[in-house]
Design a protein around this motif. Structure first.
Motif, PDB file in Angstrom:
ATOM      1  N   MET B   1      -7.691   1.884  15.361  1.00 62.24           N
ATOM      2  CA  MET B   1      -7.163   0.589  14.892  1.00 62.24           C
ATOM      3  C   MET B   1      -6.249   0.790  13.690  1.00 62.24           C
ATOM      4  N   LYS B   2      -5.223  -0.020  13.629  1.00 63.80           N
ATOM      5  CA  LYS B   2      -4.252   0.048  12.537  1.00 63.80           C
ATOM      6  C   LYS B   2      -4.292  -1.261  11.746  1.00 63.80           C
ATOM      7  N   ILE B   3      -4.141  -1.165  10.429  1.00 60.56           N
ATOM      8  CA  ILE B   3      -4.071  -2.361   9.583  1.00 60.56           C
ATOM      9  C   ILE B   3      -2.847  -2.241   8.676  1.00 60.56           C
ATOM     10  N   ILE B   4      -1.975  -3.253   8.735  1.00 61.77           N
ATOM     11  CA  ILE B   4      -0.742  -3.260   7.941  1.00 61.77           C
ATOM     12  C   ILE B   4      -0.754  -4.506   7.055  1.00 61.77           C
ATOM     13  N   LYS B   5      -0.306  -4.359   5.816  1.00 68.10           N
ATOM     14  CA  LYS B   5      -0.286  -5.511   4.926  1.00 68.10           C
ATOM     15  C   LYS B   5       1.024  -5.559   4.152  1.00 68.10           C
ATOM     16  N   LYS B   6       1.645  -6.765   4.111  1.00 70.41           N
ATOM     17  CA  LYS B   6       2.904  -6.935   3.371  1.00 70.41           C
ATOM     18  C   LYS B   6       2.866  -8.265   2.639  1.00 70.41           C
ATOM     19  N   LYS B   7       3.733  -8.410   1.650  1.00 67.41           N
ATOM     20  CA  LYS B   7       3.855  -9.688   0.949  1.00 67.41           C
ATOM     21  C   LYS B   7       5.203 -10.325   1.229  1.00 67.41           C
ATOM     22  N   ILE B   8       5.212 -11.656   1.267  1.00 72.27           N
ATOM     23  CA  ILE B   8       6.456 -12.417   1.358  1.00 72.27           C
ATOM     24  C   ILE B   8       6.555 -13.263   0.084  1.00 72.27           C
ATOM     25  N   ALA B   9       7.640 -13.068  -0.663  1.00 70.08           N
ATOM     26  CA  ALA B   9       7.828 -13.813  -1.917  1.00 70.08           C
ATOM     27  C   ALA B   9       8.522 -15.141  -1.633  1.00 70.08           C
ATOM     28  N   ILE B  10       7.966 -16.208  -2.206  1.00 72.83           N
ATOM     29  CA  ILE B  10       8.514 -17.558  -2.040  1.00 72.83           C
ATOM     30  C   ILE B  10       8.903 -18.089  -3.414  1.00 72.83           C
ATOM     31  N   ASP B  11      10.018 -18.782  -3.472  1.00 75.42           N
ATOM     32  CA  ASP B  11      10.489 -19.361  -4.732  1.00 75.42           C
ATOM     33  C   ASP B  11      10.826 -20.823  -4.436  1.00 75.42           C
ATOM     34  N   SER B  12       9.814 -21.685  -4.548  1.00 74.66           N
ATOM     35  CA  SER B  12      10.016 -23.070  -4.124  1.00 74.66           C
ATOM     36  C   SER B  12      10.810 -23.849  -5.179  1.00 74.66           C
ATOM     37  N   LYS B  13      11.575 -24.811  -4.705  1.00 70.53           N
ATOM     38  CA  LYS B  13      12.448 -25.600  -5.596  1.00 70.53           C
ATOM     39  C   LYS B  13      11.898 -27.010  -5.821  1.00 70.53           C
ATOM     40  N   GLY B  14      11.220 -27.574  -4.817  1.00 69.84           N
ATOM     41  CA  GLY B  14      10.717 -28.952  -4.920  1.00 69.84           C
ATOM     42  C   GLY B  14       9.231 -28.979  -5.218  1.00 69.84           C
ATOM     43  N   GLN B  15       8.705 -30.189  -5.438  1.00 70.53           N
ATOM     44  CA  GLN B  15       7.273 -30.322  -5.707  1.00 70.53           C
ATOM     45  C   GLN B  15       6.468 -30.081  -4.427  1.00 70.53           C
ATOM     46  N   VAL B  16       6.867 -30.768  -3.363  1.00 71.66           N
ATOM     47  CA  VAL B  16       6.254 -30.537  -2.054  1.00 71.66           C
ATOM     48  C   VAL B  16       7.361 -30.048  -1.135  1.00 71.66           C
ATOM     49  N   GLU B  17       7.160 -28.909  -0.512  1.00 74.84           N
ATOM     50  CA  GLU B  17       8.260 -28.246   0.200  1.00 74.84           C
ATOM     51  C   GLU B  17       7.715 -27.333   1.288  1.00 74.84           C
ATOM     52  N   PHE B  18       8.303 -27.411   2.464  1.00 76.66           N
ATOM     53  CA  PHE B  18       7.911 -26.538   3.569  1.00 76.66           C
ATOM     54  C   PHE B  18       8.964 -25.437   3.734  1.00 76.66           C
ATOM     55  N   THR B  19       8.548 -24.164   3.593  1.00 72.91           N
ATOM     56  CA  THR B  19       9.465 -23.041   3.749  1.00 72.91           C
ATOM     57  C   THR B  19       9.123 -22.287   5.026  1.00 72.91           C
TER      58      THR B  19
END
Lengths: 146, 146, 146
Positions: B1-19
């Motif tokens: 079995m293989k396990i891979i882990k990565k991060k995605i950086a988010i920089d939101s502009k609004g108070q409530v926001e769907f990216t």
């Protein structure tokens, strides 16, 4: 791959109650010997959920108030009539509202592991959200990984 | 079995926001070399959720309006008093509503893989649902499988 | 590690409808030969959810009524205008409410296994929660484990 499974016993005192089980889950993860993978926290119940959020006592009040407002105890639930009619074989609780809250919050959470620790951040705690207490509950913690 | 882990950086502009992070998650899956298994998209935050639904801009407005109506910003939240009182050590945000929305939507989604691709259909996109922006967020993508 | 994947076909008759698929998922688990691990029940749709709760017909009415109240069909949804305008290429359904309900309930549930069986208790059933029927749906059941 290794798979470890443990139970956490909960003994809720209130009708709606958030119990922080983060330390207990951390202990199970630490003793599992699993370094990379996932931990599943699962409630095998129809009126108790698993929630991950900030353990701040006034916020927990907000959670309960929002749940009460979205699914009021004071509304009529058809399920309560069902429970009333079969009270000889059931515990006869008027808990339609508890099932509905449980439907909204769900019965499990999954957290990734890194180097033998859950990837929860400082402000994240893992809660059992009791919706129909007081009751005894058994929560399942399952770790899969390497 | 293989396990891979990565991060995605988010920089939101609004108070409530769907990216929409579907393309980024797809890239991580494609580079993982894992063909069968699961991808877990996990938000290690108490005021940002993961949602899978249709990326249509007017529908995203509906999502925000429903969230605003179910958990109004204009209500009083006990947590906001807590934040006010400890504003020397916290960022003092009145974000009780954001935590409550996060409780309703949850912090992760799991998607099965088939032949190296996520089994999302044409209309499904993966979103980070920011409830307390603008903020920087790190979303964890973990793939387990063969 | 073994990974098994199957589909369950659903043919909903009503607009909002809960279909119990517990027996079908149990069959897939039993035939998988996997004894320890997890089963992921995943809806690759934007208007159909997976719910685990009690299969009691009056309670299912409560679930539907709570969903109708939290996200009323009678409200205006911006997405419905979008669908109206592109009705040549879409099915033109006014289903903004269905997407919003789906956002609240999510698209999957994960259940741990023990000795070849799901760790659901007596009162837990697994449902496909149709929010925009009648429709044909394919639900994915994926089992990972040993």
């Amino acid at each position: 791959m290794k798979i470890i499974k443990k139970k956490i016993a909960i003994d809720s005192k209130g009708q709606v109650e958030f119990t922080d089980i983060t330390d207990k889950v951390e202990d199970i993860v630490a003793h599992s010997g699993i370094r990379e993978g996932q931990v599943l926290i699962y409630s095998p119940h129809t009126t108790a959920s698993i929630v991950i959020n900030h353990n701040e006592s006034m916020l927990l009040q907000d959670f309960m108030r929002v749940l009460y407002r979205l699914v009021p105890v004071s509304d009529r639930y058809s399920h309560d009539l069902f429970e009333l009619n079969r009270s000889k074989t059931s515990d006869g609780r008027s808990n339609g509202h508890s099932h509905c809250k449980n439907m909204l919050l769900g019965v499990s959470q999954t957290v990734p592991l890194e180097k033998g620790k859950m990837m929860i951040t400082e402000r994240q705690s893992i809660f059992v959200a009791e919706m129909d207490g007081p009751r005894k509950r058994d929560i399942i913690v399952q770790i899969m990984g390497l």
